[in-house]
Design a protein around this motif. Structure first.
Motif, PDB file in Angstrom:
ATOM      1  N   TYR A 220       0.842  -1.179   0.000  1.00 25.00           N
ATOM      2  CA  TYR A 220       0.000   0.000   0.000  1.00 25.00           C
ATOM      3  C   TYR A 220       0.887   1.242   0.000  1.00 25.00           C
ATOM      4  O   TYR A 220       2.004   1.214   0.506  1.00 25.00           O
ATOM      5  N   VAL A 221       0.339   2.298  -0.578  1.00 33.31           N
ATOM      6  CA  VAL A 221       1.098   3.550  -0.677  1.00 33.31           C
ATOM      7  C   VAL A 221       0.675   4.490   0.450  1.00 33.31           C
ATOM      8  O   VAL A 221      -0.524   4.608   0.754  1.00 33.31           O
ATOM      9  N   TYR A 222       1.659   5.109   1.070  1.00 29.08           N
ATOM     10  CA  TYR A 222       1.399   6.089   2.130  1.00 29.08           C
ATOM     11  C   TYR A 222       2.196   7.351   1.869  1.00 29.08           C
ATOM     12  O   TYR A 222       3.276   7.303   1.267  1.00 29.08           O
ATOM     13  N   LEU A 223       1.682   8.450   2.363  1.00 32.75           N
ATOM     14  CA  LEU A 223       2.454   9.682   2.369  1.00 32.75           C
ATOM     15  C   LEU A 223       3.021   9.813   3.778  1.00 32.75           C
ATOM     16  O   LEU A 223       2.280   9.846   4.765  1.00 32.75           O
ATOM     17  N   SER A 224       4.341   9.818   3.842  1.00 32.87           N
ATOM     18  CA  SER A 224       5.009   9.927   5.132  1.00 32.87           C
ATOM     19  C   SER A 224       5.181  11.395   5.482  1.00 32.87           C
ATOM     20  O   SER A 224       5.800  12.163   4.751  1.00 32.87           O
ATOM     21  N   LEU A 225       4.584  11.769   6.601  1.00 35.06           N
ATOM     22  CA  LEU A 225       4.611  13.164   7.029  1.00 35.06           C
ATOM     23  C   LEU A 225       5.563  13.297   8.201  1.00 35.06           C
ATOM     24  O   LEU A 225       5.178  13.069   9.343  1.00 35.06           O
ATOM     25  N   GLY A 226       6.801  13.589   7.877  1.00 37.55           N
ATOM     26  CA  GLY A 226       7.800  13.762   8.930  1.00 37.55           C
ATOM     27  C   GLY A 226       7.601  15.095   9.596  1.00 37.55           C
ATOM     28  O   GLY A 226       7.531  16.118   8.944  1.00 37.55           O
ATOM     29  N   ARG A 227       7.433  15.080  10.890  1.00 40.34           N
ATOM     30  CA  ARG A 227       7.265  16.342  11.602  1.00 40.34           C
ATOM     31  C   ARG A 227       8.480  16.642  12.465  1.00 40.34           C
ATOM     32  O   ARG A 227       8.406  17.385  13.426  1.00 40.34           O
ATOM     33  N   GLY A 228       9.587  15.992  12.101  1.00 38.65           N
ATOM     34  CA  GLY A 228      10.846  16.243  12.799  1.00 38.65           C
ATOM     35  C   GLY A 228      10.987  15.425  14.064  1.00 38.65           C
ATOM     36  O   GLY A 228      10.010  14.907  14.610  1.00 38.65           O
ATOM     37  N   ARG A 229      12.233  15.283  14.512  1.00 33.98           N
ATOM     38  CA  ARG A 229      12.538  14.570  15.757  1.00 33.98           C
ATOM     39  C   ARG A 229      11.943  13.168  15.792  1.00 33.98           C
ATOM     40  O   ARG A 229      11.409  12.736  16.823  1.00 33.98           O
ATOM     41  N   GLY A 230      11.953  12.497  14.651  1.00 36.18           N
ATOM     42  CA  GLY A 230      11.484  11.117  14.621  1.00 36.18           C
ATOM     43  C   GLY A 230       9.983  10.956  14.711  1.00 36.18           C
ATOM     44  O   GLY A 230       9.479   9.848  14.773  1.00 36.18           O
ATOM     45  N   ASP A 231       9.261  12.071  14.727  1.00 41.22           N
ATOM     46  CA  ASP A 231       7.801  12.003  14.799  1.00 41.22           C
ATOM     47  C   ASP A 231       7.245  11.940  13.377  1.00 41.22           C
ATOM     48  O   ASP A 231       7.106  12.949  12.712  1.00 41.22           O
ATOM     49  N   THR A 232       6.953  10.732  12.927  1.00 41.30           N
ATOM     50  CA  THR A 232       6.491  10.539  11.555  1.00 41.30           C
ATOM     51  C   THR A 232       5.105   9.922  11.550  1.00 41.30           C
ATOM     52  O   THR A 232       4.821   9.003  12.306  1.00 41.30           O
ATOM     53  N   ARG A 233       4.244  10.446  10.691  1.00 42.42           N
ATOM     54  CA  ARG A 233       2.893   9.926  10.559  1.00 42.42           C
ATOM     55  C   ARG A 233       2.717   9.441   9.128  1.00 42.42           C
ATOM     56  O   ARG A 233       3.248  10.034   8.208  1.00 42.42           O
ATOM     57  N   LEU A 234       1.962   8.372   8.949  1.00 40.40           N
ATOM     58  CA  LEU A 234       1.696   7.863   7.614  1.00 40.40           C
ATOM     59  C   LEU A 234       0.240   8.092   7.269  1.00 40.40           C
ATOM     60  O   LEU A 234      -0.648   7.768   8.054  1.00 40.40           O
ATOM     61  N   LEU A 235       0.018   8.663   6.088  1.00 42.23           N
ATOM     62  CA  LEU A 235      -1.340   8.858   5.602  1.00 42.23           C
ATOM     63  C   LEU A 235      -1.559   7.926   4.420  1.00 42.23           C
ATOM     64  O   LEU A 235      -0.799   7.953   3.454  1.00 42.23           O
ATOM     65  N   TYR A 236      -2.566   7.088   4.503  1.00 42.14           N
ATOM     66  CA  TYR A 236      -2.856   6.155   3.420  1.00 42.14           C
ATOM     67  C   TYR A 236      -3.235   6.907   2.147  1.00 42.14           C
ATOM     68  O   TYR A 236      -4.019   7.863   2.191  1.00 42.14           O
ATOM     69  N   VAL A 237      -2.677   6.472   1.021  1.00 43.18           N
ATOM     70  CA  VAL A 237      -2.998   7.085  -0.280  1.00 43.18           C
ATOM     71  C   VAL A 237      -3.680   6.038  -1.152  1.00 43.18           C
ATOM     72  O   VAL A 237      -3.077   5.010  -1.475  1.00 43.18           O
ATOM     73  N   PRO A 238      -4.944   6.266  -1.516  1.00 42.55           N
ATOM     74  CA  PRO A 238      -5.623   5.307  -2.394  1.00 42.55           C
ATOM     75  C   PRO A 238      -4.855   5.175  -3.710  1.00 42.55           C
ATOM     76  O   PRO A 238      -4.265   6.149  -4.183  1.00 42.55           O
ATOM     77  N   SER A 239      -4.881   3.973  -4.296  1.00 43.64           N
ATOM     78  CA  SER A 239      -4.065   3.744  -5.491  1.00 43.64           C
ATOM     79  C   SER A 239      -4.455   4.678  -6.635  1.00 43.64           C
ATOM     80  O   SER A 239      -3.615   5.034  -7.453  1.00 43.64           O
ATOM     81  N   SER A 240      -5.716   5.100  -6.669  1.00 50.21           N
ATOM     82  CA  SER A 240      -6.147   6.012  -7.740  1.00 50.21           C
ATOM     83  C   SER A 240      -5.454   7.368  -7.645  1.00 50.21           C
ATOM     84  O   SER A 240      -5.404   8.114  -8.611  1.00 50.21           O
ATOM     85  N   LEU A 241      -4.924   7.690  -6.475  1.00 51.57           N
ATOM     86  CA  LEU A 241      -4.276   8.989  -6.278  1.00 51.57           C
ATOM     87  C   LEU A 241      -2.759   8.888  -6.140  1.00 51.57           C
ATOM     88  O   LEU A 241      -2.064   9.897  -6.014  1.00 51.57           O
ATOM     89  N   ALA A 242      -2.242   7.666  -6.170  1.00 50.50           N
ATOM     90  CA  ALA A 242      -0.813   7.467  -5.889  1.00 50.50           C
ATOM     91  C   ALA A 242       0.092   8.212  -6.869  1.00 50.50           C
ATOM     92  O   ALA A 242       1.068   8.848  -6.463  1.00 50.50           O
ATOM     93  N   ASP A 243      -0.235   8.147  -8.176  1.00 50.97           N
ATOM     94  CA  ASP A 243       0.612   8.813  -9.170  1.00 50.97           C
ATOM     95  C   ASP A 243       0.597  10.330  -8.981  1.00 50.97           C
ATOM     96  O   ASP A 243       1.628  10.985  -9.085  1.00 50.97           O
ATOM     97  N   GLU A 244      -0.580  10.859  -8.709  1.00 50.74           N
ATOM     98  CA  GLU A 244      -0.705  12.304  -8.525  1.00 50.74           C
ATOM     99  C   GLU A 244       0.053  12.758  -7.273  1.00 50.74           C
ATOM    100  O   GLU A 244       0.729  13.789  -7.277  1.00 50.74           O
ATOM    101  N   VAL A 245      -0.058  11.990  -6.210  1.00 51.87           N
ATOM    102  CA  VAL A 245       0.659  12.323  -4.980  1.00 51.87           C
ATOM    103  C   VAL A 245       2.172  12.270  -5.227  1.00 51.87           C
ATOM    104  O   VAL A 245       2.909  13.172  -4.831  1.00 51.87           O
ATOM    105  N   GLN A 246       2.617  11.219  -5.924  1.00 56.15           N
ATOM    106  CA  GLN A 246       4.046  11.093  -6.254  1.00 56.15           C
ATOM    107  C   GLN A 246       4.518  12.306  -7.063  1.00 56.15           C
ATOM    108  O   GLN A 246       5.564  12.896  -6.782  1.00 56.15           O
ATOM    109  N   ARG A 247       3.730  12.696  -8.064  1.00 55.79           N
ATOM    110  CA  ARG A 247       4.086  13.836  -8.914  1.00 55.79           C
ATOM    111  C   ARG A 247       4.210  15.110  -8.079  1.00 55.79           C
ATOM    112  O   ARG A 247       5.149  15.885  -8.221  1.00 55.79           O
ATOM    113  N   ARG A 248       3.259  15.304  -7.182  1.00 54.20           N
ATOM    114  CA  ARG A 248       3.262  16.527  -6.376  1.00 54.20           C
ATOM    115  C   ARG A 248       4.406  16.560  -5.371  1.00 54.20           C
ATOM    116  O   ARG A 248       4.957  17.615  -5.089  1.00 54.20           O
ATOM    117  N   VAL A 249       4.732  15.417  -4.817  1.00 57.33           N
ATOM    118  CA  VAL A 249       5.846  15.357  -3.868  1.00 57.33           C
ATOM    119  C   VAL A 249       7.165  15.683  -4.593  1.00 57.33           C
ATOM    120  O   VAL A 249       7.989  16.445  -4.082  1.00 57.33           O
TER     121      VAL A 249
END
Ligand SMILES: [Zn+2]
Length: 121
Positions: free
Chosen positions: A65-94
């Motif tokens: 599964y694809v996730y957007l990893s949201l690093g907020r510094g100091r090892g505090d990382t959150r993962l947001l699930y990315v539906p496969s229909s949006l994975a390419d667009e999210v990758q492009r934007r990142v």
């Protein structure tokens, strides 16, 4: 400190005023559509669902599964699930955001050099 032989580009301090401003203009024009900016990094992971008797309990994990990893510094990382229909667009934007960040840092470095020369304009 040894000289920076790994750098192919000249130091900003070696460029003329005209060269610095031309470079700054090129960088600014190359900036992407800033409304598309999306910070984070795309990661792919396989997961266990936790259901008793599921194949994943035997090591056959679900996904990837694809996730957007949201690093907020100091090892505090959150993962947001990315539906496969949006994975390419999210990758492009990142990727676009990483390029924009790099361009902004370089424009700022040029402006810092211009400030040192009292030519900030
Ligand atoms: Zn499972």
């Amino acid at each position: 400190m040894a000289n920076k032989t790994d750098k192919t580009e000249p130091e900003l301090s070696e460029l003329t005023l005209r060269q610095l401003k031309a470079r700054r203009r090129r960088l600014a024009r190359g900036l992407p559509d800033l409304e598309a900016v999306l910070q984070g990094s795309v990661v792919s992971q396989r997961r266990r669902c936790g259901k008793e008797g599921c194949r994943c309990t035997r090591g056959e994990l679900h996904g990837p599964y694809v996730y957007l990893s949201l690093g907020r510094g100091r090892g505090d990382t959150r993962l947001l699930y990315v539906p496969s229909s949006l994975a390419d667009e999210v990758q492009r934007r990142v990727e676009l955001t990483d390029a924009a960040d790099a361009a902004l840092r370089e424009i700022s470095a040029i402006n810092l050099e211009l400030l040192r020369r009292r030519e900030l304009a």
